[in-house]
Design a protein around this motif. Structure first.
Motif, PDB file in Angstrom:
ATOM      1  N   UNK A 160       0.852  -1.173   0.000  1.00  0.00           N
ATOM      2  CA  UNK A 160       0.000   0.000   0.000  1.00  0.00           C
ATOM      3  C   UNK A 160       0.892   1.228   0.000  1.00  0.00           C
ATOM      4  N   UNK A 161       0.441   2.277  -0.699  1.00  0.00           N
ATOM      5  CA  UNK A 161       1.226   3.504  -0.849  1.00  0.00           C
ATOM      6  C   UNK A 161       0.355   4.676  -0.412  1.00  0.00           C
ATOM      7  N   UNK A 162       0.914   5.529   0.460  1.00  0.00           N
ATOM      8  CA  UNK A 162       0.151   6.600   1.088  1.00  0.00           C
ATOM      9  C   UNK A 162       0.742   7.966   0.790  1.00  0.00           C
ATOM     10  N   UNK A 163      -0.091   8.984   0.798  1.00  0.00           N
ATOM     11  CA  UNK A 163       0.362  10.368   0.796  1.00  0.00           C
ATOM     12  C   UNK A 163       0.484  10.827   2.251  1.00  0.00           C
ATOM     13  N   UNK A 164       1.398  11.751   2.520  1.00  0.00           N
ATOM     14  CA  UNK A 164       1.582  12.218   3.895  1.00  0.00           C
ATOM     15  C   UNK A 164       2.036  13.673   3.898  1.00  0.00           C
ATOM     16  N   UNK A 165       1.753  14.357   4.985  1.00  0.00           N
ATOM     17  CA  UNK A 165       2.174  15.744   5.143  1.00  0.00           C
ATOM     18  C   UNK A 165       3.629  15.838   5.589  1.00  0.00           C
ATOM     19  N   UNK A 166       4.056  14.908   6.436  1.00  0.00           N
ATOM     20  CA  UNK A 166       5.427  14.890   6.951  1.00  0.00           C
ATOM     21  C   UNK A 166       5.932  13.459   6.860  1.00  0.00           C
ATOM     22  N   UNK A 167       6.660  13.153   5.809  1.00  0.00           N
ATOM     23  CA  UNK A 167       7.080  11.773   5.580  1.00  0.00           C
ATOM     24  C   UNK A 167       8.122  11.344   6.601  1.00  0.00           C
ATOM     25  N   UNK A 168       9.015  12.233   7.006  1.00  0.00           N
ATOM     26  CA  UNK A 168       9.991  11.897   8.042  1.00  0.00           C
ATOM     27  C   UNK A 168       9.295  11.396   9.308  1.00  0.00           C
ATOM     28  N   UNK A 169       8.257  12.096   9.722  1.00  0.00           N
ATOM     29  CA  UNK A 169       7.550  11.731  10.953  1.00  0.00           C
ATOM     30  C   UNK A 169       6.849  10.384  10.804  1.00  0.00           C
ATOM     31  N   UNK A 170       6.216  10.153   9.657  1.00  0.00           N
ATOM     32  CA  UNK A 170       5.466   8.920   9.459  1.00  0.00           C
ATOM     33  C   UNK A 170       6.368   7.709   9.286  1.00  0.00           C
ATOM     34  N   UNK A 171       7.420   7.844   8.500  1.00  0.00           N
ATOM     35  CA  UNK A 171       8.325   6.712   8.319  1.00  0.00           C
ATOM     36  C   UNK A 171       9.071   6.411   9.616  1.00  0.00           C
ATOM     37  N   UNK A 172       9.419   7.444  10.363  1.00  0.00           N
ATOM     38  CA  UNK A 172      10.076   7.248  11.644  1.00  0.00           C
ATOM     39  C   UNK A 172       9.173   6.537  12.644  1.00  0.00           C
ATOM     40  N   UNK A 173       7.905   6.874  12.623  1.00  0.00           N
ATOM     41  CA  UNK A 173       6.929   6.229  13.516  1.00  0.00           C
ATOM     42  C   UNK A 173       6.840   4.734  13.225  1.00  0.00           C
ATOM     43  N   UNK A 174       6.743   4.350  11.947  1.00  0.00           N
ATOM     44  CA  UNK A 174       6.638   2.930  11.606  1.00  0.00           C
ATOM     45  C   UNK A 174       7.914   2.177  11.940  1.00  0.00           C
ATOM     46  N   UNK A 175       9.054   2.829  11.796  1.00  0.00           N
ATOM     47  CA  UNK A 175      10.317   2.167  12.138  1.00  0.00           C
ATOM     48  C   UNK A 175      10.460   1.999  13.652  1.00  0.00           C
TER      49      UNK A 175
END
Length: 325
Positions: A160-175
């Motif tokens: 699944x591929x998502x749009x985001x406002x702050x990709x650093x924050x979202x990718x960091x959260x999942x990691x």
């Protein structure tokens, strides 16, 4: 020098299912069953539960009637009951947890949460495995279901591929919270992360934040992807879409990032769906993240294919349909 390496988290097994919302339920159901060749295994209320022939679980797509297109939720299966408890505790600590819910059709209790952008997700462990009826029983017992020989014939849910406002924050959260590994990324000239591809399996990615949402809306969907066996199947899919009047947005062609062979269409409800092949495996346990610059990204895809503007701007729900719109 601190030589300590944080122990990786292996609590998430794989992407379990995705719920898509559609304002054109009957037409969307026709697309997934007759054009993509998926099987409907159940109907509950305003939702249909669908599977590809290679999916081991009961279903991988929950299609729900709604007043707008978009993402309902993303579900991840944990590797064990203990893993589920560990991740739920970590998510609760993050402040983005929503709590436990009774399981939906085909799976047990799930812990609900959202990423920083507002995409709703859940983690579960207990699952119902698919048992085919006699007419769908495969000749080879190590395959969940026989090939449907109908439409495109997608094999399994891929990512699944998502749009985001702050990709650093979202990718960091999942990691940090779920143990995802960053395999490839785009870094913009201003230093921000412009896109991120992450995995929990040995596939090179299971989820992506494909770009910053220029519309300034959180929680939007770029696409959901189903895997096919080869490029030839993707090429045949393009012919099937042409015959059935399905809008082809881009492809068939080859991505530069991750090198997958792709084809993008819009299903009748408005959500983007990708057909994909040539999925890479990453066996290296300490794989180094591949970083692409903004200039490299702007050169186009692997064969210098230039994507249409809609690929970077279109996401569901549309801006005028967004909950806060």
């Amino acid at each position: 020098m601190d030589r300590r390496v944080r122990e990786p988290i292996y609590d998430i097994a794989h992407l379990g299912h995705v719920e898509l919302l559609t304002p054109a339920f009957d037409e969307s159901l026709w697309f997934f069953t007759e054009v993509l060749g998926m099987e409907e295994v159940a109907r509950r209320g305003g939702s249909a539960y669908l599977r590809a022939f290679g999916d081991y679980a009961l279903y991988t797509l929950k299609l729900t009637a709604a007043d707008r297109a978009g993402l309902g939720h993303i579900a991840w299966r944990a590797t064990s009951p203990a893993a589920l408890e560990r991740r739920a505790a970590s998510l609760e600590e993050s402040g983005l947890g929503e709590g436990w819910v009774e399981g939906d059709l085909g799976h047990g209790p799930a812990y609900r949460f959202a990423d920083p952008d507002g995409h709703r997700m859940e983690i579960y462990y207990k699952t119902e495995k698919y048992r085919p009826p006699e007419d769908l029983r495969p000749a080879l017992k190590n395959q969940p279901q026989k090939f449907p020989a109908r439409g495109v014939g997608v094999r399994r849910l891929d990512h699944v591929n998502l749009k985001a406002l702050d990709i650093d924050a979202n990718s960091g959260f999942l990691r940090d919270r779920l143990g995802f590994r960053l395999t490839e990324e785009v870094r913009l000239d201003d230093g921000r992360q412009g896109a991120a591809w992450m995995n929990v399996t040995q596939k090179s990615y299971d989820i992506a934040y494909g770009g910053i949402d220029a519309a300034g809306i959180g929680g939007r969907l770029h696409h959901v992807a189903y895997a096919l066996d080869s490029r030839e199947y993707v090429l045949r899919a393009a012919d099937i879409f042409l015959e059935e009047g399905i809008f082809i947005e881009a492809g068939p062609a080859k991505h530069a990032v991750q090198q997958t062979f792709f084809l993008y269409v819009y299903e009748p409800g408005g959500n983007r769906v990708e057909m994909i092949s040539d999925i890479k495996l990453l066996l290296d346990p300490d794989h180094e993240t591949v970083t692409w610059t903004q200039a490299e990204r702007e050169k186009g895809q692997a064969w210098r294919t230039i994507m249409p503007e809609s690929f970077f701007t279109y996401a569901t729900p549309l801006p005028e349909e967004a909950p806060d719109g």
